[in-house]
Design a protein around this motif. Structure first.
Motif, PDB file in Angstrom:
ATOM      1  N   THR A  15       0.824  -1.203   0.000  1.00  0.00           N
ATOM      2  CA  THR A  15       0.000   0.000   0.000  1.00  0.00           C
ATOM      3  C   THR A  15       0.862   1.258   0.000  1.00  0.00           C
ATOM      4  O   THR A  15       1.785   1.394   0.802  1.00  0.00           O
ATOM      5  CB  THR A  15      -0.920   0.012   1.229  1.00  0.00           C
ATOM      6  OG1 THR A  15      -1.764  -1.137   1.185  1.00  0.00           O
ATOM      7  CG2 THR A  15      -1.788   1.261   1.252  1.00  0.00           C
ATOM      8  N   LEU A  16       0.549   2.157  -0.921  1.00  0.00           N
ATOM      9  CA  LEU A  16       1.269   3.418  -1.023  1.00  0.00           C
ATOM     10  C   LEU A  16       0.776   4.366   0.071  1.00  0.00           C
ATOM     11  O   LEU A  16      -0.431   4.582   0.216  1.00  0.00           O
ATOM     12  CB  LEU A  16       1.030   4.032  -2.397  1.00  0.00           C
ATOM     13  CG  LEU A  16       1.873   5.238  -2.789  1.00  0.00           C
ATOM     14  CD1 LEU A  16       3.339   4.849  -2.939  1.00  0.00           C
ATOM     15  CD2 LEU A  16       1.351   5.822  -4.114  1.00  0.00           C
ATOM     16  N   ARG A  17       1.705   4.877   0.837  1.00  0.00           N
ATOM     17  CA  ARG A  17       1.385   5.814   1.912  1.00  0.00           C
ATOM     18  C   ARG A  17       2.200   7.087   1.720  1.00  0.00           C
ATOM     19  O   ARG A  17       3.253   7.059   1.070  1.00  0.00           O
ATOM     20  CB  ARG A  17       1.715   5.201   3.287  1.00  0.00           C
ATOM     21  CG  ARG A  17       0.991   3.899   3.569  1.00  0.00           C
ATOM     22  CD  ARG A  17       1.599   3.148   4.755  1.00  0.00           C
ATOM     23  NE  ARG A  17       1.648   3.953   5.960  1.00  0.00           N
ATOM     24  CZ  ARG A  17       2.770   4.269   6.605  1.00  0.00           C
ATOM     25  NH1 ARG A  17       3.942   3.849   6.162  1.00  0.00           N
ATOM     26  NH2 ARG A  17       2.727   5.006   7.698  1.00  0.00           N
ATOM     27  N   VAL A  66      -3.483   1.127  -7.463  1.00  0.00           N
ATOM     28  CA  VAL A  66      -2.497   1.679  -6.529  1.00  0.00           C
ATOM     29  C   VAL A  66      -3.002   2.980  -5.910  1.00  0.00           C
ATOM     30  O   VAL A  66      -2.921   3.182  -4.687  1.00  0.00           O
ATOM     31  CB  VAL A  66      -1.145   1.903  -7.245  1.00  0.00           C
ATOM     32  CG1 VAL A  66      -0.193   2.717  -6.369  1.00  0.00           C
ATOM     33  CG2 VAL A  66      -0.508   0.569  -7.604  1.00  0.00           C
ATOM     34  N   SER A  67      -3.528   3.877  -6.736  1.00  0.00           N
ATOM     35  CA  SER A  67      -3.947   5.183  -6.219  1.00  0.00           C
ATOM     36  C   SER A  67      -5.225   5.077  -5.379  1.00  0.00           C
ATOM     37  O   SER A  67      -5.403   5.843  -4.420  1.00  0.00           O
ATOM     38  CB  SER A  67      -4.139   6.176  -7.368  1.00  0.00           C
ATOM     39  OG  SER A  67      -5.106   5.713  -8.297  1.00  0.00           O
ATOM     40  N   ALA A 113      -3.847  10.850  -8.719  1.00  0.00           N
ATOM     41  CA  ALA A 113      -4.897   9.939  -8.290  1.00  0.00           C
ATOM     42  C   ALA A 113      -6.283  10.406  -8.710  1.00  0.00           C
ATOM     43  O   ALA A 113      -7.210   9.597  -8.810  1.00  0.00           O
ATOM     44  CB  ALA A 113      -4.845   9.753  -6.775  1.00  0.00           C
ATOM     45  N   CYS A 170       6.045   2.736   0.090  1.00  0.00           N
ATOM     46  CA  CYS A 170       5.287   1.488   0.280  1.00  0.00           C
ATOM     47  C   CYS A 170       5.805   0.714   1.485  1.00  0.00           C
ATOM     48  O   CYS A 170       5.373  -0.416   1.744  1.00  0.00           O
ATOM     49  CB  CYS A 170       5.372   0.624  -0.981  1.00  0.00           C
ATOM     50  SG  CYS A 170       4.443   1.277  -2.374  1.00  0.00           S
ATOM     51  N   ALA A 227      -4.141   3.992  -1.996  1.00  0.00           N
ATOM     52  CA  ALA A 227      -3.133   4.846  -1.364  1.00  0.00           C
ATOM     53  C   ALA A 227      -3.706   5.589  -0.159  1.00  0.00           C
ATOM     54  O   ALA A 227      -4.871   6.000  -0.152  1.00  0.00           O
ATOM     55  CB  ALA A 227      -2.596   5.855  -2.379  1.00  0.00           C
ATOM     56  N   GLN A 228      -2.866   5.734   0.833  1.00  0.00           N
ATOM     57  CA  GLN A 228      -3.229   6.472   2.042  1.00  0.00           C
ATOM     58  C   GLN A 228      -2.284   7.671   2.147  1.00  0.00           C
ATOM     59  O   GLN A 228      -1.175   7.565   2.677  1.00  0.00           O
ATOM     60  CB  GLN A 228      -3.093   5.570   3.273  1.00  0.00           C
ATOM     61  CG  GLN A 228      -3.970   4.321   3.216  1.00  0.00           C
ATOM     62  CD  GLN A 228      -3.645   3.314   4.294  1.00  0.00           C
ATOM     63  OE1 GLN A 228      -2.861   3.581   5.204  1.00  0.00           O
ATOM     64  NE2 GLN A 228      -4.233   2.123   4.200  1.00  0.00           N
ATOM     65  N   VAL A 229      -2.743   8.792   1.600  1.00  0.00           N
ATOM     66  CA  VAL A 229      -1.900   9.987   1.531  1.00  0.00           C
ATOM     67  C   VAL A 229      -2.605  11.137   2.232  1.00  0.00           C
ATOM     68  O   VAL A 229      -3.738  11.478   1.901  1.00  0.00           O
ATOM     69  CB  VAL A 229      -1.578  10.363   0.069  1.00  0.00           C
ATOM     70  CG1 VAL A 229      -0.672  11.599   0.034  1.00  0.00           C
ATOM     71  CG2 VAL A 229      -0.911   9.199  -0.654  1.00  0.00           C
ATOM     72  N   ALA A 283      -0.803  11.303  -4.275  1.00  0.00           N
ATOM     73  CA  ALA A 283      -0.198  10.227  -5.049  1.00  0.00           C
ATOM     74  C   ALA A 283      -0.136  10.618  -6.526  1.00  0.00           C
ATOM     75  O   ALA A 283      -1.123  11.073  -7.102  1.00  0.00           O
ATOM     76  CB  ALA A 283      -1.008   8.941  -4.882  1.00  0.00           C
ATOM     77  N   LEU A 286       6.342   9.794  -0.488  1.00  0.00           N
ATOM     78  CA  LEU A 286       5.565   8.574  -0.689  1.00  0.00           C
ATOM     79  C   LEU A 286       6.421   7.342  -0.433  1.00  0.00           C
ATOM     80  O   LEU A 286       7.614   7.331  -0.736  1.00  0.00           O
ATOM     81  CB  LEU A 286       5.032   8.512  -2.124  1.00  0.00           C
ATOM     82  CG  LEU A 286       4.097   9.648  -2.574  1.00  0.00           C
ATOM     83  CD1 LEU A 286       3.889   9.607  -4.073  1.00  0.00           C
ATOM     84  CD2 LEU A 286       2.772   9.568  -1.831  1.00  0.00           C
TER      85      LEU A 286
END
Length: 435
Positions: A4-6, A67-68, A378, A123, A71-73, A84, A121
């Motif tokens: 997960t992308l953070r 992925v987006s 995103a 992972c 994502a938790q951004v 993202a 960013l």
């Protein structure tokens, strides 16, 4: 699929007042999309996706959607290019073996007008993702600037896959096919290779291009570098925009009338040429026809304007379109890039016929040349230019440059060959090479 992308996006007021983002173009592995003082500059790699073949756009778009969406951004800025995002470049041809790619940078600095931001960013599930961590990560990348280089007497420019003789022959063959009525326009390209005595200073090249060609979009994505004057598609807040170029006049060796200004000369010889205007109209019609199914309204200049660049003049038209509202989400910039690529400006018309003839006559794999290059976020915003006026860095000391020309009835091999040299000029100057 990566983890997960953070990440976090914070306001970034620490941008230089005068140079904008140019001071961040200081590493040879930098990712960038810069025009005038604004744009995006990325460092490192949080995630990557590569693909080839006819499904390259769809596969990349599907990967990015997944992925987006996951994502938790924490986005404290909002707006296009924040949160993202991914840089990308795509092969021109569905038959190419070149890998198309999306790259999510670890650290991103963005600038749009007076709004600056910094994104971090990762992972890595254990990574600290706060403002202090973002600033520290950026500082780490900026500690090691890449060295510049100066020209050496052993630096040389050699013929590529398509020699000058081969190119003349291809143009002559293309004109014959046009005269037979098989198609109305064909774009044929060729390549040359820069062989240097010391490693290519990519960051230095990008800075040179960004300073000299401020009205172009300077791009750097994984060894693909250049400065394109042509916007394939830009999407922001459900509005799509494009800049179409077709029709070129070299600024060297002009034949001005007595007392005639540069602007007057370009207007007379370029805008006043039936051949150039015909080629330009084919490119406009190609784009608007492909874009129309996605739009509710579209506008473009009734008359093309002359775009002045340091090396050439172009006939140019700007197109804008409101994306049509539907039951689902509006198409993303990446989805629209697939829809409109390739345009007649870089392929020909009809595009299917021209594409097949390019594969028959051109004698090389274009790789990413004339394919989409740019970025997406995103929310589906993004900017995708056409990878023109550029090169592919194939090794530390070797780069392959590409240039192409639109062939229509009346085109001559010698004139089109001369035009390719005018289009090589931005990269040759940035590499400090001479013919």
């Amino acid at each position: 699929m990566p983890g997960t992308l953070r990440g976090i996006t914070i306001p970034w007021p620490a941008l230089p007042d005068a140079a904008g983002l140019l001071d961040y173009l200081m590493r040879d592995d930098v990712l960038c999309w810069v025009r005038r003082d604004g744009g995006l500059v990325g460092f490192g790699e949080a995630a990557r996706f590569t693909t080839t073949g006819p499904g390259r756009f769809r596969e990349a778009a599907a990967w990015w959607r997944t992925v987006s969406a996951q994502a938790q951004v924490r986005n404290l800025v909002q707006g296009p290019g924040t949160g993202a995002m991914a840089f990308g470049s795509f092969a021109f041809s569905r038959t190419s073996g070149h890998q198309s790619r999306l790259i999510v940078p670890s650290v991103l600095v963005g600038l749009d007008g007076d709004r600056g931001w910094l994104t971090y960013l990762s992972c890595d599930p254990d990574a600290e993702l706060d403002a202090a961590a973002a600033e520290a990560a950026l500082g780490g990348w900026l500690e090691a600037a890449s060295p510049g280089r100066t020209r050496d007497s052993t630096d040389r420019l050699v013929s590529g896959q398509v020699s000058e003789q081969d190119y003349r022959a291809a143009v002559a063959a293309g004109v014959k096919r046009i005269e037979r009525g098989e198609l109305s326009k064909l774009v044929l390209a060729r390549d040359v290779v820069a062989e240097l005595s010391s490693p290519i200073a990519t960051a230095q090249v990008l800075r040179e291009l960004a300073v000299r060609y401020q009205d172009c979009w300077t791009y750097g994505v994984d060894g693909l570098i250049g400065s394109t004057p042509e916007m394939l598609i830009k999407v922001e807040d459900n509005v799509a925009r494009a800049r179409v170029l077709a029709g070129t006049l070299d600024r060297d060796n002009t034949r001005k009338l007595e007392g005639e200004s540069d602007a007057g000369y370009a207007q007379r010889v370029l805008a006043g040429s039936e051949k150039q205007r015909h080629e330009h109209q084919i490119a406009i019609d190609s784009l608007t026809r492909k874009l129309e199914p996605y739009t509710s309204a579209m506008t473009s200049h009734s008359e093309p304007f002359v775009l002045q660049l340091p090396n050439v003049w172009h006939l140019a038209s700007d197109v804008s379109a409101e994306l049509a509202a539907g039951p689902g989400p509006a198409p993303s910039s990446l989805e629209l890039a697939e829809a409109v690529h390739p345009t007649a400006a870089v392929c020909g018309s009809p595009t299917e016929v021209a594409g097949a003839l390019i594969r028959e006559l051109e004698g090389m794999d274009r790789g990413p040349y004339a394919g989409p290059v740019g970025w997406t976020d995103a929310a589906g915003n993004g900017e995708w230019g056409i990878a023109l006026r550029g090169a592919v860095v194939e090794s530390p000391t070797r780069a392959r440059l590409y240039a192409g020309c639109g062939i229509v009835e009346g085109s001559t091999p010698e004139a089109e060959l001369a035009e390719t040299w005018a289009k090589f000029r931005p990269m040759l100057e940035a590499l400090d090479l001479h013919r």
